[in-house]
Design an enzyme around this catalytic site. Structure first.
Site, short mmCIF file in Angstrom:
data_model
loop_
_atom_site.label_atom_id
_atom_site.label_comp_id
_atom_site.label_asym_id
_atom_site.label_seq_id
_atom_site.Cartn_x
_atom_site.Cartn_y
_atom_site.Cartn_z
CG HIS A 297 -2.08 0.74 1.21
ND1 HIS A 297 -1.60 1.96 0.75
CD2 HIS A 297 -3.41 0.66 1.12
CE1 HIS A 297 -3.07 3.05 1.21
NE2 HIS A 297 -3.88 2.71 1.10
CB CYS B 98 -4.37 3.80 -2.00
SG CYS B 98 -5.42 5.00 -1.58
CG HIS C 2 -6.93 0.92 -0.88
ND1 HIS C 2 -6.90 1.14 -0.71
CD2 HIS C 2 -7.48 -0.39 -1.13
CE1 HIS C 2 -6.56 0.20 0.45
NE2 HIS C 2 -7.39 -1.26 0.32
CG ASP D 21 -9.32 4.06 0.85
OD1 ASP D 21 -9.81 3.05 1.98
OD2 ASP D 21 -8.20 4.78 0.68
CG HIS D 22 -10.92 6.31 3.86
ND1 HIS D 22 -9.54 7.09 4.46
CD2 HIS D 22 -10.23 5.21 4.77
CE1 HIS D 22 -8.35 6.47 4.55
NE2 HIS D 22 -9.14 5.14 4.80
CE1 TYR E 217 -12.20 1.25 5.78
CE2 TYR E 217 -11.14 2.98 7.54
CZ TYR E 217 -10.74 2.03 6.02
OH TYR E 217 -9.56 2.01 5.31
#
Ligand code: DNO
Length: 401
Positions: free
Chosen positions: A241, A279, A306, A359-360, A376
């Site tokens: 990541h 990401c 992501h 993601d998020h 989240y």
């Protein structure tokens, strides 16, 4: 065709339950054995228990995020070889249970950093913000890290001093607690929820005293050289990541932030088991990161995706925005990822699932009434998942017509 729709779930204690997820199309789960301390072996029975629980709800365990790399491995301390053996044992156990995509990161001490966990966006949603100068205020004036002010330009320190002076003691304590404990805790943070968290944190930072970029790179490479052959042998795809945010913090080196970093990593070990978690949110913080170039260069080793967006508030500062609204243009990104998926399908080489997760997400609507880990929430992430899934369908149709 579409990227596999996945969702990060934090296990039994996650306030968002597995039975809710099929309702809006989740196919795969991204999770970890969060209750096992970093550096210990993940036993097969425990992996199987989680796997069965996920499958009982009609989904699959798609990705491990993360199998965390111990600090001992990152700093190459005397316990390193034990920790590497444990890592390898966990990989073998995962493979025997049929779980073959494993995300990890190699960031010193802090896994990710934000300075405001409740940033108010327009229209009443909330997200997370990273303000560079506020982070410097934390480092130089709240943490009082020895030598910290020398790591930043003088004008940044002066601005950080003003920010610090404007804070109440409670605010400065909350800032430190959020950075060291809250954002890390639910993902197996290095520093536990202890009273003297600042002192403990400083001790961890101090272990990197003699570790510069080159040494950290060598430590990463040593780790890769130890684990990738095993991963390859048992059919696991590892995927690093990117650093979040992708520049040095706290005087520590960062080695997974830029295209040059990834080129270095992948050219030193060309096995496709040495892969990348693409990401978009982390990488896009640096304007000099060309996301499309990153996908094109490393497409066959992108094992996990992501998707997240940001808006920049100043050079090194940003806040998280809705998935399709920000500096990241998702359309060409998805087009390239779908092309890669198509290539894998037709060539038969590489895992064609290409799992992605929103993601998020923005906190919105009744997310405010439900407990969730920072970044989240249920509804905000669901919005991202659905938007991205629909966009893929549109791209796919327009390509095929
Ligand atoms: C935070 C996440 C990180 C990420 C790890 C991957 O929300 O983006 O915790 O999962 O860095 O190893």
């Amino acid at each position: 065709m579409a990227l596999e729709k996945t969702w990060r779930w934090f296990g039994k204690n996650d306030p968002i339950k597995l039975e809710q997820l099929r309702q809006f199309g989740v196919e795969g789960i991204v999770t970890a054995l969060h209750h096992i301390p970093v550096g210990e072996i993940w036993p097969k029975e425990e992996i199987m228990a989680v796997k069965h629980e996920i499958e009982r709800h009609g989904m699959r365990w798609s990705v491990v995020e993360s199998l965390p790399v111990s600090e001992e491995i990152k700093i190459c301390s005397p316990e390193r070889s034990l920790k590497v053996d444990n890592y390898i044992a966990s990989l073998r156990n995962l493979a025997e249970c049929g779980i073959t995509t494993v995300c990890y990161n190699f960031m010193p001490v802090l896994d990710w950093a934000r300075t405001d966990l409740h940033f108010k966006n327009e229209f009443g949603t909330e997200s997370m913000l990273f303000d560079y100068e506020t982070f410097v205020a934390f480092d130089v004036f709240i943490l009082n890290r020895p030598g910290a002010s020398g790591d930043y330009p003088q004008e940044t320190v002066l601005r950080a001093a003003e920010i610090y002076q404007g804070m109440t003691p409670e605010e400065s304590n909350t800032l430190a607690y959020n950075i060291i404990v809250v954002t890390q805790g639910f993902i197996n943070g290095t520093v536990g929820n202890v009273l003297d968290f600042k002192e403990v944190f400083l001790k961890f930072l101090d272990r990197y005293r003699n570790i510069d970029t080159e040494i950290l790179r060598q430590n990463l490479l040593a780790f890769i050289n130890d684990v990738v052959p095993v991963a390859e042998e048992c059919g696991i795809n590892l995927c690093i990541h990117p650093d979040d945010p992708p520049f040095p913090l706290l005087g520590l080196p960062r080695i997974a932030s830029t295209i040059a970093d990834f080129e270095w990593l992948f050219s030193n070990c060309t096995s496709l088991a040495n892969g990348l978690t693409f990401c978009s949110g982390s990488l896009s913080v640096r304007p000099d990161n060309d996301l499309l170039e990153i996908i094109e260069k490393f497409s066959e080793r992108i094992h996990f995706v992501h998707l997240r967006n940001i808006k920049r508030s100043s050079e090194r500062s940003f806040y998280e925005s809705a998935h399709l609204d920000g500096v990241v243009d998702m359309v060409p990104i998805l087009r390239l990822l779908l092309n890669e998926q198509q290539r894998r399908r037709t060539s038969g080489s590489g895992d064609p699932r290409m799992p992605f997760r929103p993601d998020h997400g923005l906190k919105m609507l009744d997310d405010f009434d439900r407990q969730s880990n920072p970044g989240y929430p249920l509804i905000g992430r669901m919005r991202g998942l659905v938007e991205i899934a629909a966009l893929q369908m549109g791209i796919e149709r327009s390509l095929n017509n």
